[in-house]
Design an enzyme around this catalytic site. Sequence first.
Site, PDB file in Angstrom:
ATOM      1  CD  GLN A  28      -8.073  -4.443  -4.431  1.00 24.30           C
ATOM      2  OE1 GLN A  28      -7.783  -4.534  -3.239  1.00 24.30           O
ATOM      3  NE2 GLN A  28      -9.116  -5.062  -4.940  1.00 24.30           N
ATOM      4  CG  HIS A  33      -6.001  -3.402   1.159  1.00 26.70           C
ATOM      5  ND1 HIS A  33      -5.285  -2.521   0.392  1.00 26.70           N
ATOM      6  CD2 HIS A  33      -6.860  -4.045   0.314  1.00 26.70           C
ATOM      7  CE1 HIS A  33      -5.698  -2.598  -0.861  1.00 26.70           C
ATOM      8  NE2 HIS A  33      -6.655  -3.518  -0.938  1.00 26.70           N
ATOM      9  CB  CYS A  36      -0.906  -0.018   1.227  1.00 19.41           C
ATOM     10  SG  CYS A  36      -1.720   1.552   1.589  1.00 19.41           S
ATOM     11  CD  GLU A  37      -0.263   5.298  -3.948  1.00 18.14           C
ATOM     12  OE1 GLU A  37      -1.049   6.251  -4.063  1.00 18.14           O
ATOM     13  OE2 GLU A  37       0.411   4.861  -4.895  1.00 18.14           O
ATOM     14  CG  HIS A  38      -2.542   5.531   0.978  1.00 18.86           C
ATOM     15  ND1 HIS A  38      -3.715   4.898   0.590  1.00 18.86           N
ATOM     16  CD2 HIS A  38      -2.308   6.484   0.049  1.00 18.86           C
ATOM     17  CE1 HIS A  38      -4.173   5.468  -0.517  1.00 18.86           C
ATOM     18  NE2 HIS A  38      -3.342   6.427  -0.855  1.00 18.86           N
ATOM     19  CG  HIS A  39      -0.971   3.189   6.064  1.00 12.97           C
ATOM     20  ND1 HIS A  39      -2.170   3.140   5.372  1.00 12.97           N
ATOM     21  CD2 HIS A  39      -1.143   4.110   7.042  1.00 12.97           C
ATOM     22  CE1 HIS A  39      -3.020   3.988   5.903  1.00 12.97           C
ATOM     23  NE2 HIS A  39      -2.435   4.592   6.923  1.00 12.97           N
ATOM     24  CB  CYS A  80      -3.065  -0.346   5.568  1.00 16.41           C
ATOM     25  SG  CYS A  80      -4.203  -0.341   4.172  1.00 16.41           S
TER      26      CYS A  80
END
Length: 237
Positions: free
Chosen positions: A166, A194, A125-128, A196
């Site tokens: 995704q 996910h 995941c690019e956020h976390h 996250c």
Amino acid sequence: MIERPPDPECEHCHDRRGDNDPCEGSRGFAELDPAEFLAAAVRADLPRPSRAEAEQAVHTLLSYIGENPGREGLLDTPRRVVEAFDELYQGYHQCPAEVLDRTFGETAGYDDFVLIRDIEFTSQCEHHMMPFYGRAHIAYTPVERVVGLSKLARLTDIFARRLQTQEHLTAQIAAAIDEVLKPRGVAVMIEAEHTCMSVRGVAKHGAMTFTSRFTGMFRDNPAEQQRFLSLVRGPNR
């Protein structure tokens, strides 16, 4: 979606489809930069931090969480983390288009779609920067030539081994197949968990996310969409 007129120079628009509809490879993906799926994401001539600098960054993070980077169990952790990153994010250095470059013409006039179901993948995941993992289901309707089955799995891995959402992963896979193979249509469905949101935050273990992307005949014909979805789900799902 941006609709474009038929391309007079595109044989896919006329000779192959037999009509004046715009080429599926030329419409529907205006929001995606072709560089995302037609070339490697990292250029060799651009400067990057050194391995030593990357390891020092891991050392700093260990200190930030309250650890002692100098204790025995953590002495080699910066090196190991950077080596793991090299593996987990190798997709940045691979070209999606090259994977789909070789095709085969001996299909005996096959004119239905080709479906590969349950392609397992793991991405980040690019956020976390936490993993999400699941299965991709990919179908395309070829025009005269087909690609090796393993190439669609390799294509999935190239995009998955990058920082992702995704939704973006789904769109990139469909766009690459649509642009390089120029089939009559592409269908991509991804189901994933996910971490996250399963091991942090709301901590809902087992919650699944589904995304899909349709082009060409799959987008325009609900019956083909339904046939794809029925085969993906199968009688025992």
